[in-house]
Design a protein around this motif. Structure first.
Motif: not given
Length: 243
Positions: A116-134
């Motif tokens: 949570e302190n490292a912002g892992i969820r936000e990074e993960y969601e950005w990557v997977t959202r971009s992947f789904d858009e592709l």
């Protein structure tokens, strides 16, 4: 649709490129991948992935689309065994995270404070959202835990990227915690991992991994796979990576 995730060749991280062995591996890989009729090619912006892809792209006379989200998944954490020292999110001792059951839960793995302190969820969601858009642009739109096959096809997409981000993408496709993949599997340099859609009912698709970490292109050339991303088989193996 088939998705091929290709890890870069044996890396020289100091210059973000490949070792001499890595260039040799990429050349052998290109001999194999040039036989695949791919619809599109995508590549990480990092040098080691781009240098690996270049061998294949030259052989087939194609270009790859560079995707920022395909870079190595590299948020950093402070490892419990090394206070004050920052390490990549998936590089820490199993005995320090396995006791926490949430790390194994596909819906809760990002909840522990260290992530949570490292912002892992936000990074993960950005990557997977971009992947789904592709994927949506190629005919498969995410809907909850399935994909709507709006334009079903037998196309092949190639992704030249990295071990950590491949595990992120596979965790999203297969609905499992990335911690299980980061720590439970290892894809050697230039290995090829394939995920394929299955549409057992019209218009409803899921992805299934049909192969992982395939390095047969190295075996046929009598080229041993590189040790990168692995740790020592036995602690007393001084010549192998420890930490």
């Amino acid at each position: 649709m088939k998705l091929l995730f290709i890890r870069h060749g044996d890396p020289d991280y100091s210059i973000d490129s490949l070792t001499e062995k890595g260039h040799r591996e990429a050349k052998y890989l290109a001999e194999r991948l040039s036989q695949v009729d791919a619809k599109a090619y995508y590549v990480s912006p990092l040098g080691r992935a781009k240098d690996t892809a270049e061998y294949t792209l030259k052989q087939v006379g194609r270009e790859a689309v560079e995707c920022k989200w395909l870079r190595e998944f590299a948020p950093v954490i402070e490892r419990p065994d090394a206070p004050g020292e920052k390490r990549i999110v998936w590089d820490w001792l199993p005995q320090d995270w396995l006791p926490e059951a949430r790390f194994l839960d596909c819906d809760r793995w990002y909840e522990p404070e260290i992530f949570e302190n490292a912002g892992i969820r936000e990074e993960y969601e950005w990557v997977t959202r971009s992947f789904d858009e592709l994927l949506a642009a190629h005919g498969y739109r995410r809907d909850g835990r399935i994909y709507r096959a709006e334009k079903p096809n037998n196309d092949t997409l190639m992704f030249f990227c990295h071990f950590g981000v491949t595990c992120v993408l596979l965790s999203h496709l297969l609905h499992i915690s990335p911690m299980i993949l980061w720590h439970g599997v290892c894809a050697a340099p230039t290995s090829v991992t394939m995920a394929v859609t299955e549409e057992r009912r019209q218009g409803i698709a899921v992805f299934r991994m049909s192969s992982f970490g395939d390095v047969s292109h190295l075996y046929v050339k009598n080229e041993p796979s590189a040790f990168a991303a692995r740790f020592c088989e036995c602690f007393d193996n001084e010549e192998e990576r420890h930490d």
